[in-house]
Design a protein around this motif. Sequence first.
Motif, PDB file in Angstrom:
ATOM      1  N   GLN A  33       0.846  -1.212  -0.263  1.00  0.00           N
ATOM      2  CA  GLN A  33       0.134  -0.058   0.030  1.00  0.00           C
ATOM      3  C   GLN A  33       0.740   1.375  -0.033  1.00  0.00           C
ATOM      4  O   GLN A  33       1.951   1.177   0.348  1.00  0.00           O
ATOM      5  CB  GLN A  33      -0.837   0.009   1.348  1.00  0.00           C
ATOM      6  N   ILE A  34       0.302   2.360  -0.271  1.00  0.00           N
ATOM      7  CA  ILE A  34       0.822   3.622  -0.212  1.00  0.00           C
ATOM      8  C   ILE A  34       0.046   4.158   0.829  1.00  0.00           C
ATOM      9  O   ILE A  34      -1.059   4.649   0.957  1.00  0.00           O
ATOM     10  CB  ILE A  34       0.572   4.644  -1.507  1.00  0.00           C
TER      11      ILE A  34
ATOM     12  N   VAL B 160       6.971  13.377  -9.636  1.00  0.00           N
ATOM     13  CA  VAL B 160       7.660  12.443  -8.638  1.00  0.00           C
ATOM     14  C   VAL B 160       6.480  11.634  -8.093  1.00  0.00           C
ATOM     15  O   VAL B 160       6.819  10.339  -7.668  1.00  0.00           O
ATOM     16  CB  VAL B 160       8.478  13.320  -7.508  1.00  0.00           C
ATOM     17  N   LEU B 161       5.481  12.168  -7.811  1.00  0.00           N
ATOM     18  CA  LEU B 161       4.396  11.125  -7.224  1.00  0.00           C
ATOM     19  C   LEU B 161       4.071  10.296  -8.335  1.00  0.00           C
ATOM     20  O   LEU B 161       3.766   8.995  -7.898  1.00  0.00           O
ATOM     21  CB  LEU B 161       3.199  12.104  -6.957  1.00  0.00           C
ATOM     22  N   GLN B 162       4.136  10.622  -9.591  1.00  0.00           N
ATOM     23  CA  GLN B 162       3.825   9.617 -10.414  1.00  0.00           C
ATOM     24  C   GLN B 162       4.768   8.445 -10.581  1.00  0.00           C
ATOM     25  O   GLN B 162       4.206   7.229 -10.574  1.00  0.00           O
ATOM     26  CB  GLN B 162       3.758  10.204 -11.981  1.00  0.00           C
ATOM     27  N   LEU B 163       5.835   8.797 -10.454  1.00  0.00           N
ATOM     28  CA  LEU B 163       7.036   7.780 -10.203  1.00  0.00           C
ATOM     29  C   LEU B 163       6.683   6.709  -9.012  1.00  0.00           C
ATOM     30  O   LEU B 163       6.734   5.473  -9.234  1.00  0.00           O
ATOM     31  CB  LEU B 163       8.401   8.363 -10.093  1.00  0.00           C
ATOM     32  N   LEU B 164       6.349   7.345  -7.839  1.00  0.00           N
ATOM     33  CA  LEU B 164       6.118   6.698  -6.741  1.00  0.00           C
ATOM     34  C   LEU B 164       4.869   5.821  -6.950  1.00  0.00           C
ATOM     35  O   LEU B 164       5.050   4.465  -6.609  1.00  0.00           O
ATOM     36  CB  LEU B 164       5.732   7.454  -5.552  1.00  0.00           C
ATOM     37  N   ASN B 165       3.857   6.260  -7.697  1.00  0.00           N
ATOM     38  CA  ASN B 165       2.672   5.305  -8.005  1.00  0.00           C
ATOM     39  C   ASN B 165       3.229   4.169  -8.811  1.00  0.00           C
ATOM     40  O   ASN B 165       2.954   3.141  -8.536  1.00  0.00           O
ATOM     41  CB  ASN B 165       1.702   6.315  -8.739  1.00  0.00           C
ATOM     42  N   GLU B 166       4.059   4.543  -9.908  1.00  0.00           N
ATOM     43  CA  GLU B 166       4.298   3.581 -10.738  1.00  0.00           C
ATOM     44  C   GLU B 166       5.119   2.143 -10.144  1.00  0.00           C
ATOM     45  O   GLU B 166       5.005   1.192 -10.220  1.00  0.00           O
ATOM     46  CB  GLU B 166       5.281   4.060 -12.036  1.00  0.00           C
TER      47      GLU B 166
ATOM     48  N   ASN C 134       5.263   1.642  -7.006  1.00  0.00           N
ATOM     49  CA  ASN C 134       4.419   0.723  -5.947  1.00  0.00           C
ATOM     50  C   ASN C 134       3.807  -0.110  -6.716  1.00  0.00           C
ATOM     51  O   ASN C 134       3.680  -1.476  -6.108  1.00  0.00           O
ATOM     52  CB  ASN C 134       3.267   1.817  -5.343  1.00  0.00           C
ATOM     53  N   ARG C 135       3.314  -0.117  -8.054  1.00  0.00           N
ATOM     54  CA  ARG C 135       2.589  -1.121  -8.703  1.00  0.00           C
ATOM     55  C   ARG C 135       3.437  -2.076  -9.204  1.00  0.00           C
ATOM     56  O   ARG C 135       3.451  -3.540  -8.927  1.00  0.00           O
ATOM     57  CB  ARG C 135       1.704  -0.479  -9.648  1.00  0.00           C
TER      58      ARG C 135
END
Lengths: 336, 220
Positions: free
Chosen positions: A32-33, A180-186, A188-189
Amino acid sequence: MIEFERVHKTYKVGGREITALEPCDLQIPQGQIFGLIGHSGAGKSTLLRLINRLEEPSGGRILVDGIDVTALPAKGLRQFRQKLGMIFQHFNLLSSKTVADNVAMPLKLAGEHTAAEIRTRVAMLLARVGLSDHADKYPAQLSGGQKQRVGIARALATSPKILLCDEATSALDPQTTAQVLQLLNELNRELNLTIVLITHEMDVIRRVCDQVAVMDAGQIVEQGPVAEVFLHPKHPTTRRFVFEAEQLDENEMANDFAQVQGRIVRLTFQGQATYAPLLGQIARQSGVDYSILGGRIDHIRDVPYGQLTLSLVGGDADAALAQLKAADVTVEVLRA
Amino acid sequence: MNYFTNVDWYDIWMATLDTLLMLGGSLFFTVLLGLPLGVLLFMTGPKQMFERKGLYALLSFCVNVLRSLPFIILLIVMIPLTLLITGTSLGVAGAIPPLVAGATPFFARLVETALREVDRGIIEATQAMGASTRQIIVSALLPEARPGIIAAITVTAITLVSYTAMAGVVGAGGLGDLAIRYGYQRFQTDVMLVTVVLLLILVQILQSLGDRLVVHYSRK
């Protein structure tokens, strides 16, 4: 899985005890984030640092994948930290080392890899964060967003299952924050990476988090799935964060309500209901007239939502509300 | 050469060599001892990783005592210890222990200050990577403080040049000694001029070399 069991933290400053974290129970599931939001001094930074024991807890237990972190001896703690990534508000890159050497550092410190393995891994990580062309530069030659991406590559060098983010986007401009948030999102998945992030911006929580805990004065005051907390905030601190993010003002809203007649309701649409032409249909069928007093339409992580405040006049309002509820719209009556 | 009638160029050459020997020898041992001492001062200092109030106070006191002692006194007080270390209290070898004793505390303080300039966040990040204390010092603190440490070595080297002028007391020779004995005590202004110019050149070289290295290693 990260579990807090009655974890608390007090400091002694000049003979006086100061509580940074009240006894706290918390579970963060794998993959999870998890967002922690609070104003500065709320204890979120302390809570984050307890996970890798950059702060020593005053009591309680912290379990990471079943291992009691609080009981680890010095050597065990170092090995545990090697399997945990962390990124920082001010990046904390070594200015004396190149981008590639910064990313290689956790691998070199662990001392379990050959030089060739490290080179390959660093090249792969830099490619993943889009910085292959900058491997031989020094951090001072990079922009803020690039520095944070180096920080992320460095944090992931030892293939950790958990990434701790300490205000990772607070020093970045809005566009870079989004990247940066997009990168973290990716990540995570792709990696099933558990991410624990702390922030003081509700927008960061809304964009990437699955779960959120709101902290105030050393306590978790509200916790739950982001959609629930964001759309139906209960605690005053949570409400302040949400209203700040949405640029809403409760006093102004009350003034507006005094100007209109009829019932006032707040409708929350999520997922597919957001796109359906429900409102017009139901108004026609029930003969209710409505005027829109306020609203917001956006995404929570990837799920679209809409939240509208309406005043209803005439027709069969009860039937209209029943139809909305039947279509999975959450209805809150603000004034009957 | 009418203007430099008193100048014996062989003496000048020998004195220059003595100065360089004293400088090189004492700088080497000063860095060897002062760097770890500086790191220890930093680590045990207030709010640092190994904060030890008692130890820091003790180290700090010793450093202050040595630093407050005039070098000429140190030179004499140290004679028995110097004999023990080098077997002689005279000449270049007799000068190096007091030079090291005089410069090490000074250098250690400069190192401590340079280390304090390192962003705490970098230490925290290195800790979070699971680094041991030794790794934090070797892989993060010292590389990050390198420009500051080079600047500290430069300042210390120049201080040592001026200390060597007093080493004549134990017969170590050197340019400063020549300037005092011939230039000052025998009113040989030409000898004074030549030695001072040579010292000036030495200091200039040290400073510009140090500055260049600092620039070379600065990445900020």
